[in-house]
Design an enzyme around this catalytic site. Structure first.
Site, short mmCIF file in Angstrom:
data_model
loop_
_atom_site.label_atom_id
_atom_site.label_comp_id
_atom_site.label_asym_id
_atom_site.label_seq_id
_atom_site.Cartn_x
_atom_site.Cartn_y
_atom_site.Cartn_z
N ARG A 21 -1.96 -3.39 8.45
CA ARG A 21 -2.07 -4.87 7.61
C ARG A 21 -1.77 -4.62 6.12
O ARG A 21 -0.90 -5.41 5.46
CB ARG A 21 -3.51 -5.43 7.67
CG ARG A 21 -3.93 -5.98 9.28
CD ARG A 21 -5.31 -6.26 9.12
NE ARG A 21 -5.50 -7.60 8.39
CZ ARG A 21 -6.51 -7.80 7.23
NH1 ARG A 21 -6.91 -6.69 6.98
NH2 ARG A 21 -6.50 -9.04 6.46
N ILE A 22 -2.44 -3.31 5.68
CA ILE A 22 -1.96 -3.04 4.23
C ILE A 22 -0.60 -2.56 4.04
O ILE A 22 0.30 -3.14 3.12
CB ILE A 22 -3.18 -1.91 3.76
CG1 ILE A 22 -4.20 -2.36 3.75
CG2 ILE A 22 -2.65 -1.66 2.22
CD1 ILE A 22 -5.31 -1.31 3.28
N ASP A 72 5.05 4.95 12.17
CA ASP A 72 3.78 4.90 12.57
C ASP A 72 3.60 5.28 14.01
O ASP A 72 4.86 5.33 14.23
CB ASP A 72 3.32 3.31 12.36
CG ASP A 72 1.69 3.02 12.25
OD1 ASP A 72 0.90 4.07 13.03
OD2 ASP A 72 1.26 2.17 11.35
N PRO A 105 -5.35 5.65 8.11
CA PRO A 105 -6.52 6.17 8.15
C PRO A 105 -6.61 7.84 8.19
O PRO A 105 -5.52 8.38 8.31
CB PRO A 105 -7.21 5.76 9.23
CG PRO A 105 -5.89 5.54 10.45
CD PRO A 105 -4.77 5.25 9.53
N SER A 137 -5.05 5.34 0.00
CA SER A 137 -5.75 5.66 1.40
C SER A 137 -6.79 6.34 1.50
O SER A 137 -8.00 6.01 1.26
CB SER A 137 -4.83 5.67 2.58
OG SER A 137 -3.82 4.69 2.77
N ARG A 138 -6.63 7.65 1.67
CA ARG A 138 -7.58 8.61 2.00
C ARG A 138 -7.18 10.02 1.13
O ARG A 138 -5.69 10.24 1.48
CB ARG A 138 -8.25 9.10 2.99
CG ARG A 138 -8.86 7.80 3.69
CD ARG A 138 -10.23 7.69 2.83
NE ARG A 138 -11.25 6.74 3.55
CZ ARG A 138 -11.26 5.34 3.23
NH1 ARG A 138 -10.41 5.10 2.23
NH2 ARG A 138 -11.92 4.78 3.77
N ASP A 151 -4.99 6.87 -6.06
CA ASP A 151 -6.30 6.27 -6.17
C ASP A 151 -7.28 7.01 -5.50
O ASP A 151 -8.46 6.72 -5.52
CB ASP A 151 -6.07 4.87 -5.73
CG ASP A 151 -7.25 3.90 -6.05
OD1 ASP A 151 -7.77 4.18 -7.16
OD2 ASP A 151 -7.79 3.34 -5.21
N GLU A 180 -13.03 13.84 -3.85
CA GLU A 180 -13.62 12.89 -4.75
C GLU A 180 -15.08 12.55 -4.91
O GLU A 180 -15.58 12.38 -5.76
CB GLU A 180 -12.77 11.36 -4.63
CG GLU A 180 -13.20 10.80 -3.32
CD GLU A 180 -12.50 9.71 -3.03
OE1 GLU A 180 -12.88 8.49 -3.05
OE2 GLU A 180 -11.17 9.46 -3.05
N HIS A 199 -10.45 5.46 -6.97
CA HIS A 199 -10.91 4.67 -5.78
C HIS A 199 -11.00 3.12 -5.83
O HIS A 199 -12.14 2.90 -5.50
CB HIS A 199 -11.68 5.41 -4.95
CG HIS A 199 -11.62 5.26 -3.63
ND1 HIS A 199 -12.15 6.17 -2.56
CD2 HIS A 199 -11.12 4.03 -2.73
CE1 HIS A 199 -11.77 5.81 -1.34
NE2 HIS A 199 -11.17 4.57 -1.53
#
Length: 332
Positions: A153-154, A173, A205, A232-233, A257, A262, A294
């Protein structure tokens, strides 16, 4: 029922309290849940956590000892939760499956544009009444190649914005997304995407298969002036390898971000402390690196959606319902 919510931002607190009222009272704490703070949850059957909670085996055991039976995390990611141990303990766990994809996608482009057009440096200069353009040369996005890694979606919203700039789209993907194909995206092998893209944005993810997906080899395969964005991560990128790449004078810009170490740093005021994380401190020294804490998700719309889902998760737990937000179902 009184619910404990940890890792609550100041702007989030009144929205969270209002959403649960009048049926439930919320005790909202800014501190995150970890092995040091888990005693704060004693006596709370329901605990809501943030993405920066450390829900490993010792913390989960501490929760259960204190009487907690349900944990609902206010994020889509759940790599910080030991789900297998939670199941063994009989602890019910839920998450937020989705919220505004526009929040994160738009922020990713905010980082990209700020880096490309040297906005932070320019703003700092003009504040000092220095109006020179030296070192502020950017590039047109129109006609460039944008690589989107993760086209859910993002990633799809990010690709739509990229199409609006008139870019060539490459995607990667585990399966192609028809919505991205309709935007003109060409799905390619990951190494080719890194080799050809002028700008790469991560929208995956964090799983064992994606941990350090962007390592030394793939960073070496990028164009010297390419821009890398991660909203994302943090652990999708091997940060040590990234620092080595930047030290070589490569990459046009890096927008982060998220950061793989973190937890315990982001969302806290560390301005009066010595930064003991040498890697993060070193990243901050590069003029072509822009780091935020974040906050990509942090819009009114997204926060309201996250809170609304959290309220539903509590209602579903109390009613014994299993939904798509359920990670570990309630024990019989």
């Amino acid at each position: 029922m009184e619910i404990l919510a940890t890792g609550v931002q100041r702007d989030e607190r009144p929205r969270l309290e209002a959403a649960f009222a009048p049926r439930h009272e919320v005790r909202a704490l800014e501190t995150n849940l970890d092995v040091r703070t888990v005693p704060l949850a004693a006596g709370f059957e329901v605990v809501s956590t943030s993405v920066n909670a450390v829900l490993d085996a010792p913390v989960l055991e501490g929760l259960v000892r204190g009487g907690t039976r349900f944990v609902t995390q206010r994020s889509t990611g759940f790599n910080n939760i030991d789900l297998d141990h939670a199941e063994r303990l009989g602890l019910t766990v839920a998450r937020v499956t989705e919220y505004s994809p526009h929040a994160v996608a738009e922020f990713a482009w905010t980082l990209a544009m700020a880096l490309n057009r040297r906005i932070v440096r320019a703003a700092g200069r003009t504040r000092d009444f220095d109006f020179r353009l030296d070192g502020l040369l950017g590039r047109d996005l129109h006609g460039s190649t944008v690589g989107v890694i993760g086209t859910g979606r993002i990633g799809t919203v990010f690709a739509g914005i990229a199409r609006g700039f008139g870019t060539r789209l490459l995607g990667w993907d585990i399966a192609a997304n028809a919505a991205c194909t309709e935007l003109g995206m060409e799905y390619v092998e990951l190494d080719r995407l890194f080799r050809e893209a002028d700008l790469i944005s991560l929208h995956l993810p964090l799983m064992p298969s994606t941990h350090h997906l962007v390592g030394a080899r793939r960073l070496a395969g990028m164009k010297d002036d390419a821009v890398l964005i991660n909203t994302s991560r943090g652990a999708l990128i091997d940060t040590a390898a990234l620092v080595d790449t930047l030290r070589e004078g490569r990459l046009g810009g890096v927008g982060l971000d998220v950061y793989e170490e973190e937890t315990g740093v982001f969302y806290f005021d560390k301005s009066l402390e010595v930064m003991t994380d040498d890697t993060l401190a070193r990243l901050m020294t590069y003029p072509n690196v822009l780091i935020t804490s974040h906050q990509a998700y942090f819009t009114e719309e997204a926060v309201d959606q996250i809170i609304a889902t959290t309220v539903r998760n509590v209602d579903d737990y109390l009613a014994g319902r299993i939904t798509r937000c359920t990670l570990v179902p309630r024990s019989p």
